[in-house]
Enzyme design. Sequence first.
Site, PDB file in Angstrom:
ATOM      1  CB  CYS A   1       4.765   2.035  16.904  1.00  0.00           C
ATOM      2  SG  CYS A   1       3.480   2.416  18.194  1.00  0.00           S
TER       3      CYS A   1
ATOM      4  N   GLY B   1       0.765  -1.174   0.055  1.00  0.00           N
ATOM      5  CA  GLY B   1      -0.185  -0.001   0.206  1.00  0.00           C
ATOM      6  C   GLY B   1       0.845   1.318   0.155  1.00  0.00           C
TER       7      GLY B   1
HETATM    8  C1  UGA Z   1       2.741  -1.603  15.980  1.00  0.00           C
HETATM    9  C2  UGA Z   1       2.923  -2.920  16.274  1.00  0.00           C
HETATM   10  O1  UGA Z   1       2.289  -3.878  15.333  1.00  0.00           O
HETATM   11  C3  UGA Z   1       2.810  -3.489  17.741  1.00  0.00           C
HETATM   12  O2  UGA Z   1       2.821  -4.849  17.909  1.00  0.00           O
HETATM   13  C4  UGA Z   1       3.365  -2.575  18.693  1.00  0.00           C
HETATM   14  O3  UGA Z   1       2.703  -2.750  20.016  1.00  0.00           O
HETATM   15  C5  UGA Z   1       2.781  -1.195  18.430  1.00  0.00           C
HETATM   16  O4  UGA Z   1       3.159  -0.893  16.997  1.00  0.00           O
HETATM   17  C6  UGA Z   1       3.734  -0.398  19.207  1.00  0.00           C
HETATM   18  O5  UGA Z   1       4.977  -0.242  19.212  1.00  0.00           O
HETATM   19  O6  UGA Z   1       3.053   0.381  20.237  1.00  0.00           O
HETATM   20  P1  UGA Z   1       0.352   0.060  15.363  1.00  0.00           P
HETATM   21  O7  UGA Z   1       1.473   0.726  15.116  1.00  0.00           O
HETATM   22  O8  UGA Z   1      -0.688   0.411  16.276  1.00  0.00           O
HETATM   23  O9  UGA Z   1       1.231  -1.251  16.226  1.00  0.00           O
HETATM   24  O10 UGA Z   1      -0.208  -0.597  14.132  1.00  0.00           O
HETATM   25  P2  UGA Z   1       0.068  -1.669  12.949  1.00  0.00           P
HETATM   26  O11 UGA Z   1      -1.135  -2.696  12.951  1.00  0.00           O
HETATM   27  O12 UGA Z   1       1.330  -2.576  13.376  1.00  0.00           O
HETATM   28  O13 UGA Z   1       0.437  -0.927  11.748  1.00  0.00           O
HETATM   29  C7  UGA Z   1       1.372   0.064  11.654  1.00  0.00           C
HETATM   30  C8  UGA Z   1       1.262   0.370  10.222  1.00  0.00           C
HETATM   31  O14 UGA Z   1       1.838  -0.263   9.225  1.00  0.00           O
HETATM   32  C9  UGA Z   1      -0.148   1.036   9.694  1.00  0.00           C
HETATM   33  O15 UGA Z   1       0.300   2.396   9.083  1.00  0.00           O
HETATM   34  C10 UGA Z   1      -0.543  -0.010   8.679  1.00  0.00           C
HETATM   35  O16 UGA Z   1      -1.306   0.593   7.802  1.00  0.00           O
HETATM   36  C11 UGA Z   1       0.843  -0.367   8.097  1.00  0.00           C
HETATM   37  N1  UGA Z   1       0.887  -1.685   7.542  1.00  0.00           N
HETATM   38  C12 UGA Z   1       0.550  -2.947   8.314  1.00  0.00           C
HETATM   39  C13 UGA Z   1       0.654  -2.029   6.379  1.00  0.00           C
HETATM   40  O17 UGA Z   1       1.129  -1.034   5.391  1.00  0.00           O
HETATM   41  N2  UGA Z   1       0.853  -3.182   5.826  1.00  0.00           N
HETATM   42  C14 UGA Z   1       0.506  -4.278   6.579  1.00  0.00           C
HETATM   43  O18 UGA Z   1       0.384  -5.668   5.965  1.00  0.00           O
HETATM   44  C15 UGA Z   1       0.336  -4.108   7.994  1.00  0.00           C
END
Ligand code: UGA
Length: 435
Positions: free
Chosen positions: A263, A256
Amino acid sequence: MKLTIIGAGYVGLVTAVCMAVIGHEICCVEKNQNKLKKLKKGEPTIYEPGLEEMLKEINKENKIIFTDDIKEGVFFSDYIFLCVGTPQGEDGHADLSQVEETVREMSKYIDKYKLIIEKSTVPVNTHKWVERTIKRYIKNKANFEIASNPEFLREGTAINDFLNPDRIVIGINTNKAKKIMEQIYLPFKENNIPIIYTSIPSAEIIKHSSNSFLALKISFINMISDLCEKAGADIEEVANGIGLDSRIGNQFLKAGIGYGGSCFPKDVKAFIRIAEYYGVNFSLLKEVERINKSRIKKIIDLIYNVLWIGKNKTIAVWGLSFKPDTDDIREAPSIKIVKELLEKDVNLKLYDPKAMENFKKVFCENERIKYFKNKYEVLENADVLIILTEWEEFRNIEYSKLKEKMKFPIIIDGRNMFNKKEMQNREIEYYSIGR
Ligand code: UGA
């Protein structure tokens, strides 16, 4: 058990509420008066599905108190979780001033054994600084120890992530600290959730490694998506084909517009700096960062490939938060994309189910930006619709309405929410990533 949680940010508040739900009594210390006022009224300071209801429930049972008095927090319990913010500081280093200040303040009141548990994301060996600081400021010879218990919850699914984690990581130095942590996490042990005990530096490194590895997976799949685009393959098929290998796993392979949030961007940067400090050149992570930044240019280029000239065109935007189910826009790709488009004198019509208030604070009054209350209103007279966050409510589109409202039925989907064929059948000009 009685537990003190210092800091009612994302990690602190979710930890406080969930620890109360599993049976502990909580004192949560928050010194920001605006936040404290809300919390005392039983209102969460963040949007997180389920949190408000749970807070209400535990308030009814008097299982939680909120205070700004750190002394009260230290006297309340012998087990103190540090959950204060560790934002990005200068040059990408983690800014640990809130941790230092909290520890300094707290030390004055330590009068008997305390276990201080780091939950904030901190660079490896921060526990040594915490220990030194307490030793310097403590007023008597009271005994204390440090533990590290990093948190892996994700915004939007934080409660479930906390209560049903893949694993719990606990860094400790002594058996005494291990026994205390075992007691705190007893309900998880009873539910057969893996709890691993490590040295404190290992626990600290596990947190940064986990986030960095997940960011790496995202940048990797984004590069593959570029290749798919050029070579005539489909990234969704490729990600599925890779992800079914259990050694790779199918999560965090969604291509994407790149990762955002409070984080990954900060932690990848901080981890690069930590490695540098120890003389390790983590150039792999520098690439992860570079690739992530380049995703913005990619979507902007795509927009201009469709529109040719942006000036005075109207772009409708669905989704502003950095991911669905949160109102958080920190480091959200939407901010950079909107900034770029404004420079080209584009008119923007924005809609997000939860994040618009936060977005307004960043862009204040701007005559080229208008906010709308629902996903169809933004489409009125729009030249193109771009999707920046994959909120569930965007999946169901009334296509007749969309066609009626937009100048042309053109969608640029930064999150690959839709089936390409279906869009073709519906006569929508549809662009997505890596397909
Ligand atoms: C992330 C980690 O996943 C958690 O395990 C961790 O505890 C947290 O950071 C932290 O350090 O506090 P978070 O930032 O809430 O969690 O969200 P994610 O679901 O990890 O997504 C992060 C970003 O990656 C988003 O912008 C999402 O759109 C993007 N993403 C995620 C992608 O572009 N592709 C994916 O396949 C997954």
